[in-house]
Design an enzyme around this catalytic site. Structure first.
Site, mmCIF file in Angstrom:
data_model
loop_
_atom_site.group_PDB
_atom_site.id
_atom_site.type_symbol
_atom_site.label_atom_id
_atom_site.label_comp_id
_atom_site.label_asym_id
_atom_site.label_seq_id
_atom_site.Cartn_x
_atom_site.Cartn_y
_atom_site.Cartn_z
ATOM 1 N N LYS A 1 9.040 55.499 -17.594
ATOM 2 C CA LYS A 1 9.656 54.753 -16.849
ATOM 3 C C LYS A 1 10.174 55.380 -15.471
ATOM 4 C CE LYS A 1 11.667 50.732 -15.174
ATOM 5 N NZ LYS A 1 12.867 51.126 -14.417
ATOM 6 N N GLU B 1 6.826 52.879 -7.883
ATOM 7 C CA GLU B 1 7.318 51.919 -7.219
ATOM 8 C C GLU B 1 7.896 52.320 -5.827
ATOM 9 O OE1 GLU B 1 11.577 50.162 -8.180
ATOM 10 O OE2 GLU B 1 10.113 49.555 -9.526
#
Length: 301
Positions: free
Chosen positions: A171, A178
């Site tokens: 993550k 991102e």
């Protein structure tokens, strides 16, 4: 399935509602009594404390923790150790640093408590209607809880990443990517903003969101932001940093991996706090759209 859920912020409350929609029994606790009351009004079972929560669950108990990384997570885990028993399961669904997860997993294992680290993506919409989850820890425990992950996620949106810490590690890298993607989008719109042409960002983002190579959820979100204000005048352009991008850069340094795009995106966030730039407004708008992250109003600068 009946489980305890700790942390009823923006993500946690949406996940609880999602679980209730799928027929799970959820015992909830939060430091904010009003948050507990709101979830009770939606069908959750309120618990006044973690001790109260533990008493309402059957062995082997599952505690899902959705609290901020760092000290809040440590404090909550230490409190859970006072009520958890052998073979109970604790899930950390927040954005914890994987180094912290490794330490916490060993601490819980010494007491016979199993920890799953679950990197959770999808923003507020995903929390409520179907997220993406990256799970680390004991595979056997993961397999036991597949029905839970299946109900919380979009089809195909969950998976076992590996040993303890791997869920939060993946993550972390996801969030680093991102950063880079949002920075590229911001810079592209900055070029358009400063060009000789009078181009409507709302029209550009609408077209790019439909059929282009760079279409996707982030483009849908920036289009939504431009619909509010084609110049994003409500934003100052100051971009907050929640830590995951910085941790990704640190991990890359440890592994001798070159990540210039992600590293530059992290440094641009620092720069945004001293200079006002249109690309930063785009990134700040994206963060607000997908995660409800706060932003600094242009009027307050």
């Amino acid at each position: 399935m009946k489980l305890g859920f700790i942390g009823l912020g923006k993500m946690g409350s949406g996940m609880v509602e999602n679980l209730l929609d799928h027929g799970h029994e959820v015992v909830v606790h939060d430091l904010d009594p009003q948050a507990v009351e709101r979830m009770a009004g939606r069908g959750a079972e309120p618990a006044a404390s973690l001790t109260d929560m533990a008493g309402r669950l059957e062995r082997k108990r599952v505690f899902w923790m959705m609290v901020p990384a760092g000290k809040p997570a440590d404090t909550t885990l230490e409190a859970l150790l006072q009520v958890a028993e052998h073979d109970d399961i604790v899930i950390d669904g927040g954005n914890s640093n994987f180094h912290d997860t490794l330490r916490r997993s060993a601490r819980l294992a010494s007491r016979g408590v199993r920890l799953l680290d679950v990197g959770t993506s999808g923003g507020l919409e995903g929390a409520r209607n179907g997220a993406c989850m990256m799970v680390g820890g004991c595979r056997e425990v993961f397999e036991e809880l597949v029905p839970l992950f299946r109900d919380l996620c979009v089809p195909g949106g969950y998976g076992y990443m590996g040993e303890s810490g791997s869920g939060h590690f993946v993550k972390m890298v996801h969030n680093g990517i991102e950063y880079g993607m949002m920075q590229a989008m911001g810079e592209g719109f900055d070029i358009i903003e400063n060009s000789r042409f009078s181009i409507d960002h709302r029209e550009v983002s609408r077209v790019w969101a439909n059929g282009s190579v760079i279409r996707g959820w982030l483009m849908d979100l920036v289009s939504k932001a431009f619909e509010k204000d084609g110049k994003l005048g409500y934003l100052s352009g100051e971009i907050a940093d929640s830590g995951e991008g910085r941790w990704t850069v640190e991990a890359a340094l440890e592994e001798n991996v070159s990540i210039p795009v992600i590293a530059n995106a992290v440094f641009r966030r620092y720069r945004s706090r001293s200079q006002d730039n249109f690309s930063d407004k785009v990134v700040a708008a994206l963060r607000n759209e997908f995660g409800g992250h706060g932003y600094t109003s242009s009027k307050s600068k």
